[in-house]
Design a protein around this motif. Structure first.
Motif, PDB file in Angstrom:
ATOM      1  N   ASP A  69       3.494   7.136  -4.293  1.00  0.00           N
ATOM      2  CA  ASP A  69       4.028   7.868  -5.726  1.00  0.00           C
ATOM      3  C   ASP A  69       3.164   9.359  -5.748  1.00  0.00           C
ATOM      4  O   ASP A  69       2.193   9.519  -5.479  1.00  0.00           O
ATOM      5  CB  ASP A  69       3.612   6.980  -6.848  1.00  0.00           C
ATOM      6  CG  ASP A  69       3.854   7.520  -8.139  1.00  0.00           C
ATOM      7  OD1 ASP A  69       4.959   8.336  -8.297  1.00  0.00           O
ATOM      8  OD2 ASP A  69       3.085   7.612  -9.223  1.00  0.00           O
ATOM      9  N   ASP A  70       4.240  10.379  -5.841  1.00  0.00           N
ATOM     10  CA  ASP A  70       3.822  11.653  -6.278  1.00  0.00           C
ATOM     11  C   ASP A  70       2.877  12.160  -5.063  1.00  0.00           C
ATOM     12  O   ASP A  70       2.036  12.726  -5.404  1.00  0.00           O
ATOM     13  CB  ASP A  70       2.973  11.672  -7.443  1.00  0.00           C
ATOM     14  CG  ASP A  70       2.655  13.092  -8.077  1.00  0.00           C
ATOM     15  OD1 ASP A  70       3.541  14.079  -7.672  1.00  0.00           O
ATOM     16  OD2 ASP A  70       1.691  13.293  -8.965  1.00  0.00           O
ATOM     17  N   MET A  71       3.386  11.975  -3.895  1.00  0.00           N
ATOM     18  CA  MET A  71       2.591  12.604  -2.677  1.00  0.00           C
ATOM     19  C   MET A  71       3.636  13.083  -1.693  1.00  0.00           C
ATOM     20  O   MET A  71       4.966  12.814  -1.953  1.00  0.00           O
ATOM     21  CB  MET A  71       1.690  11.416  -1.932  1.00  0.00           C
ATOM     22  CG  MET A  71       2.462  10.477  -1.134  1.00  0.00           C
ATOM     23  SD  MET A  71       1.158   9.352  -0.265  1.00  0.00           S
ATOM     24  CE  MET A  71       0.761  10.270   1.019  1.00  0.00           C
ATOM     25  N   VAL A  72       3.170  13.789  -0.749  1.00  0.00           N
ATOM     26  CA  VAL A  72       4.123  14.514   0.321  1.00  0.00           C
ATOM     27  C   VAL A  72       4.748  13.486   1.153  1.00  0.00           C
ATOM     28  O   VAL A  72       3.941  12.656   1.378  1.00  0.00           O
ATOM     29  CB  VAL A  72       3.357  15.379   1.243  1.00  0.00           C
ATOM     30  CG1 VAL A  72       4.274  16.107   2.146  1.00  0.00           C
ATOM     31  CG2 VAL A  72       2.929  16.428   0.172  1.00  0.00           C
ATOM     32  N   LEU A 130       0.630  -1.151  -0.036  1.00  0.00           N
ATOM     33  CA  LEU A 130       0.110  -0.045  -0.099  1.00  0.00           C
ATOM     34  C   LEU A 130       0.825   1.175  -0.036  1.00  0.00           C
ATOM     35  O   LEU A 130       0.627   2.282  -0.805  1.00  0.00           O
ATOM     36  CB  LEU A 130      -0.903  -0.157   1.292  1.00  0.00           C
ATOM     37  CG  LEU A 130      -2.336  -0.788   1.362  1.00  0.00           C
ATOM     38  CD1 LEU A 130      -2.939  -0.959   2.501  1.00  0.00           C
ATOM     39  CD2 LEU A 130      -3.009  -0.127   0.095  1.00  0.00           C
ATOM     40  N   GLU A 138       7.871  14.092   6.368  1.00  0.00           N
ATOM     41  CA  GLU A 138       8.275  15.523   6.336  1.00  0.00           C
ATOM     42  C   GLU A 138       6.643  16.310   6.519  1.00  0.00           C
ATOM     43  O   GLU A 138       6.683  17.307   7.003  1.00  0.00           O
ATOM     44  CB  GLU A 138       8.613  16.125   4.794  1.00  0.00           C
ATOM     45  CG  GLU A 138       9.096  17.333   4.701  1.00  0.00           C
ATOM     46  CD  GLU A 138       9.538  17.725   3.380  1.00  0.00           C
ATOM     47  OE1 GLU A 138       9.134  16.852   2.217  1.00  0.00           O
ATOM     48  OE2 GLU A 138       9.791  18.662   3.159  1.00  0.00           O
ATOM     49  N   PHE A 139       5.658  15.391   6.201  1.00  0.00           N
ATOM     50  CA  PHE A 139       4.330  15.973   6.386  1.00  0.00           C
ATOM     51  C   PHE A 139       4.088  16.246   7.991  1.00  0.00           C
ATOM     52  O   PHE A 139       3.654  17.025   8.322  1.00  0.00           O
ATOM     53  CB  PHE A 139       3.455  15.073   5.882  1.00  0.00           C
ATOM     54  CG  PHE A 139       1.921  15.546   6.109  1.00  0.00           C
ATOM     55  CD1 PHE A 139       1.356  16.263   5.317  1.00  0.00           C
ATOM     56  CD2 PHE A 139       1.247  14.936   7.192  1.00  0.00           C
ATOM     57  CE1 PHE A 139       0.033  16.900   5.469  1.00  0.00           C
ATOM     58  CE2 PHE A 139      -0.155  15.417   7.275  1.00  0.00           C
ATOM     59  CZ  PHE A 139      -0.588  16.461   6.263  1.00  0.00           C
ATOM     60  N   GLU A 140       4.408  15.084   8.722  1.00  0.00           N
ATOM     61  CA  GLU A 140       4.178  15.176  10.120  1.00  0.00           C
ATOM     62  C   GLU A 140       4.995  16.250  10.606  1.00  0.00           C
ATOM     63  O   GLU A 140       4.689  16.981  11.639  1.00  0.00           O
ATOM     64  CB  GLU A 140       4.465  13.675  10.923  1.00  0.00           C
ATOM     65  CG  GLU A 140       3.459  12.590  10.500  1.00  0.00           C
ATOM     66  CD  GLU A 140       1.904  12.986  10.589  1.00  0.00           C
ATOM     67  OE1 GLU A 140       1.686  13.784  11.680  1.00  0.00           O
ATOM     68  OE2 GLU A 140       0.854  12.412  10.064  1.00  0.00           O
ATOM     69  N   VAL A 171      -4.634  16.155 -16.411  1.00  0.00           N
ATOM     70  CA  VAL A 171      -5.900  15.710 -15.453  1.00  0.00           C
ATOM     71  C   VAL A 171      -6.898  15.945 -16.432  1.00  0.00           C
ATOM     72  O   VAL A 171      -7.733  15.102 -16.445  1.00  0.00           O
ATOM     73  CB  VAL A 171      -5.938  16.705 -14.195  1.00  0.00           C
ATOM     74  CG1 VAL A 171      -7.188  16.097 -13.466  1.00  0.00           C
ATOM     75  CG2 VAL A 171      -4.673  16.777 -13.612  1.00  0.00           C
ATOM     76  N   ASN A 189       0.784   3.967  -2.921  1.00  0.00           N
ATOM     77  CA  ASN A 189       0.134   5.152  -2.523  1.00  0.00           C
ATOM     78  C   ASN A 189       1.166   6.383  -2.583  1.00  0.00           C
ATOM     79  O   ASN A 189       1.030   7.327  -2.349  1.00  0.00           O
ATOM     80  CB  ASN A 189      -0.566   5.128  -1.428  1.00  0.00           C
ATOM     81  CG  ASN A 189      -1.927   4.436  -1.598  1.00  0.00           C
ATOM     82  OD1 ASN A 189      -2.575   4.510  -2.663  1.00  0.00           O
ATOM     83  ND2 ASN A 189      -2.207   3.346  -0.621  1.00  0.00           N
ATOM     84  N   MET A 198       6.319  18.986   9.523  1.00  0.00           N
ATOM     85  CA  MET A 198       5.651  20.307   8.819  1.00  0.00           C
ATOM     86  C   MET A 198       4.458  20.705   9.818  1.00  0.00           C
ATOM     87  O   MET A 198       4.265  21.796  10.375  1.00  0.00           O
ATOM     88  CB  MET A 198       5.332  20.522   7.560  1.00  0.00           C
ATOM     89  CG  MET A 198       6.716  20.398   6.805  1.00  0.00           C
ATOM     90  SD  MET A 198       7.860  21.894   7.115  1.00  0.00           S
ATOM     91  CE  MET A 198       7.417  23.052   6.310  1.00  0.00           C
ATOM     92  N   LEU A 199       3.618  19.604  10.089  1.00  0.00           N
ATOM     93  CA  LEU A 199       2.537  19.879  10.677  1.00  0.00           C
ATOM     94  C   LEU A 199       2.649  20.265  12.252  1.00  0.00           C
ATOM     95  O   LEU A 199       2.123  20.970  12.931  1.00  0.00           O
ATOM     96  CB  LEU A 199       1.339  18.609  10.607  1.00  0.00           C
ATOM     97  CG  LEU A 199       0.313  18.708  11.440  1.00  0.00           C
ATOM     98  CD1 LEU A 199      -0.650  19.884  10.977  1.00  0.00           C
ATOM     99  CD2 LEU A 199      -0.571  17.214  11.136  1.00  0.00           C
TER     100      LEU A 199
END
Lengths: 545, 202
Positions: A31-34, A25, A38-40, A75, A29, A42-43
């Motif tokens: 691919d091409d996401m944050v 998974l 790093e996300f956590e 898109v 998933n 920054m949050l």
């Protein structure tokens, strides 16, 4: 013991499977996401700053051109749509000049006579062909199941059901059987003078011309029942919808037609036979005094409305839910575009001249009359007209050149992205608005032949005859090259013909005295190509001096 | 004996595959694991003012404060967060006007913190609903309050929300799912995230 082993194996299997599952998974998933780490981070940082009371400015106020290009290309998938054609043809369906109709074919040959005729008339072509043999709109515009619609559906399905009841594959075919109807009504004036076997006859129509899109009641009911149309017309009365459609789908005008002159000489005349010959000249005097009496007024050179695909996309992305005014402006722009597309279509097929589209015409004319006795006779006419070439605005479908679309849409260089946006904007407009160009048009020659059996009694004259009319295929010459970028053959009118039955009955006073003649005339087409099947009904009021 | 071993190996492998399949079908993905929501509309709004990471972070933080971080709710003179009250409610079977008043206050507080976000998404409710549906499908969530809420007609969210959230258990479940969804949505928009990083690093 055995159970424990199986249980342990099952447990191991689940743990193993779970780890595989998570890995798969994550791989699928990620691919091409944050980056989640790093996300956590920054949050967390954002939360800390907030706790300290640090207010930060929200990012992104403008959409970058490069992002807009990628949204439209990757898109929305706009490129395959722009590589399709909306129109299959761009010719203006022709009509037969009123002066050529057999209803008005009489020439006066009685010696030293002066006559005036007024013919109140009505002419109707219920189904003007869009192409050589098809009278349905889908032969002119891609409305059925074809590549253009498929592309449009493909795009819409990406966002379905967000776009509600908008289903082009169901809506557009409803209009596929729309037909073009033509009506002419007015007065046809004629004056004729003969002197010593010479005849000069001048004819000029003054009339109302209307072309409209026509659907049967059954077809209209089907359209009204379609959810999209019902949604679109919700809150509007039938009259309002009708008025709106009339303004955009009906083209009409009132004015003068072409002036026709017969200059004839009768070299042979006996008790039972007469031969008259000479020339016919058609002067391009056609001029509309008023346009848009019932419908709209259309001009072939109407400017394309200010619309840009990229500006629209930008407005949606930047202004949606933020700037109400901007959003209203965008929806108005879309509405105006839709009507402009309709207007362009109507201008192309319904905007025609009251005459020969400003082409001077001339050619020989021959009439022979054979009287078997005082009652029965045969009257035949033959003419050839050469129409002089002239400048006309015409619509042309642009040729799709796949290589043009081969661009670097992924470029993050804003200059390249701006060029890409400009290109997509241009192509979107070219798709729905065929190019209008001034070109030299050489109409095909016209050949007309008719023969009628005449029946004459004192005070009564009747005739019943057959008429054949043919016009050759037109030619187009570009005033300014290059023409390679246009589908020229799709803009040309094919050769046309009509086979008609015509007849007349009128009270008649032989000779040339001060008399009054009244009669009824008409013609009806039973076979045709390119110009459709029409009928004409006319009254004849004639004064002889 | 060798055959028996082979048979056991095969059965072990088969069970493993079966288990993998069952997990794939049935298990929801834990919320601390980010997923990328695959949706055309989300791809379009990525990098645009419609999808600002800063706004998303603000909302997530506010929701988390209400949910677990701060004791913003008053119940009988004590301060709690939503999670604590949900646990207390379950443990003590809380009922009556006092807990309902606190619940109403919590709902009002949620409405206040989400108002600006909802205002921004106004006119785009159906689109957001399908993004939530895609998210739920990808997370293998078959029914949830968030899904039901996303199906409510535009402008009616708050009224419907009040009807749906009858106790702190449902409010907690809703806020947890909303927070999870917002995090996934934000993580699924790398262009917006990049723009946010650039803007905040200045």
């Amino acid at each position: 013991m055995k159970f424990k082993k199986i249980y342990l194996r099952l447990l191991a299997a689940f743990v193993f499977a779970n780890s595989i599952n998570s890995c798969l998974l994550y791989a699928a998933n990620n691919d091409d996401m944050v980056d989640p780490v790093e996300f956590e981070a920054m949050l967390e940082q954002e939360q800390m700053l907030k706790e300290k009371g640090v207010q930060r400015k929200a990012n992104v106020d403008k959409v970058k051109d490069s992002d807009l290009v990628q949204a439209l290309v990757d898109v929305v998938g706009i490129v395959p749509l722009l590589q399709k054609q909306l129109y299959t043809r761009s010719n203006t369906p022709p009509t037969r000049n009123l002066n050529d109709l057999p209803t008005f074919n009489t020439v006066c040959t009685a010696n030293n006579c002066f006559t005036i005729n007024v013919f109140p008339f009505y002419n109707q072509t219920s189904q003007v062909p869009f192409t050589k043999n098809s009278t349905f709109l889908n032969s002119y515009v891609h409305l059925g199941s074809n590549n253009f619609i498929e592309e449009l559906v493909r795009i819409i399905q990406k966002f379905k059901p967000e776009l509600g009841e908008l289903k082009p594959q169901e809506i557009l075919p409803l209009f596929a059987t729309a037909k073009l109807q033509e009506r002419k009504a007015g007065l046809y004036f004629r004056t004729c003078a003969t002197y010593n076997d010479f005849t000069l006859q001048i004819s000029l129509p003054l009339y109302y011309l209307e072309r409209n899109f026509f659907l049967t009641d059954k077809e209209i009911s089907r359209i009204k029942l379609s959810p999209f149309i019902a949604q679109l017309s919700a809150g509007s009365s039938d009259d309002e919808v009708k008025e709106l459609l009339t303004r955009h789908l009906v083209g009409d005008k009132f004015g003068l037609g072409d002036l026709r002159v017969h200059a004839l000489y009768t070299p042979y005349r006996s008790e039972c036979y007469r031969l008259t010959g000479g020339g016919i000249f058609t002067f391009p005097t056609a001029n509309a005094f008023k346009e848009g009496l019932v419908g709209g007024s259309f001009c072939k050179k109407t400017a394309i409305p200010p619309f840009s695909l990229s500006t629209m996309a930008r407005t949606i992305l930047e202004g949606f839910g933020v700037d109400e005014e901007l959003w209203l402006k965008a929806t108005n722009q879309l509405k105006n575009l839709a009507f402009a597309i309709l207007d362009r279509l109507t201008a192309n097929v319904a905007e025609i001249s009251l005459g020969n589209e400003s082409h001077f015409a001339f050619g020989p004319f021959l009439e022979s009359e054979y009287n078997y006795n005082d009652t029965y006779g045969l009257l035949s006419q033959f003419s050839i007209q050469y129409l002089v070439e002239g400048k006309e605005p015409r619509y042309f479908i642009r040729r799709i050149i796949p290589a043009e679309f081969d661009r670097d849409y992924d470029s993050t260089d804003e200059k390249v992205a701006a060029e890409n946006l400009a290109f997509l904007d241009r192509k979107a407009l070219e798709l729905v608005f065929p190019a209008v160009k001034d070109v030299n048009v050489k109409p095909g020659p016209v050949i007309d032949f008719n023969i009628a059996a005449t029946y004459t009694l004192p005070y009564l004259r009747a005739a019943l005859g057959y008429d054949f009319w043919w016009q050759g295929r037109e030619k187009i010459e570009f005033l300014h090259p290059p023409k390679e970028q246009f589908l020229v053959s799709k803009a040309l009118n094919d050769s046309a013909y009509q086979h008609k039955i015509f007849g007349k009955i009128e009270t008649f006073v032989p000779g040339c005295e001060e008399t009054f003649v009244i009669g009824l005339r008409g013609d009806v087409t039973f076979a045709s190509q390119t110009v459709g099947k029409d009928f004409t009904l006319a009254l004849n009021f004639q004064w002889n001096y | 004996m060798k055959k028996m071993k082979t048979a056991r190996k095969v059965s072990f492998f088969a069970i493993t595959l079966l288990a993998t399949f069952m997990l794939e079908v049935a298990a929801a993905i834990p919320c601390n694991e980010r997923i990328k929501i695959v949706h055309a509309a989300l791809q379009i709004i990525d990098g645009t003012p419609l999808m600002k990471t800063q706004d998303m972070f603000d909302l997530i933080i506010d929701i988390n404060k209400l949910l677990i971080q701060e004791k913003l709710l008053d119940y009988k003179g004590e301060s709690y967060n939503v999670k604590e009250l949900a646990e207390k409610e379950k443990k003590e079977n809380l009922q009556g006007p006092a807990i309902q008043n606190t619940l109403s206050y919590a709902i009002k507080h949620f409405r206040d913190i989400s108002a600006s976000y909802l205002e921004k998404a106004r006119g785009n409710k159906a689109q957001m609903g399908t993004i939530i549906k895609s998210w739920a499908d990808q997370r293998k969530i078959t029914s949830s309050l968030l899904l039901d809420w996303s199906k409510q007609s535009e402008g009616q969210e708050h009224e419907e929300f009040k009807k749906m959230v009858k106790n702190f258990r449902t409010l907690r479940e809703f806020l947890e799912q909303l927070s999870c969804f917002l995090k996934d949505m934000t993580a699924s928009c790398p262009k917006s995230f990049k723009a946010y990083k650039e803007a905040t690093s200045k």
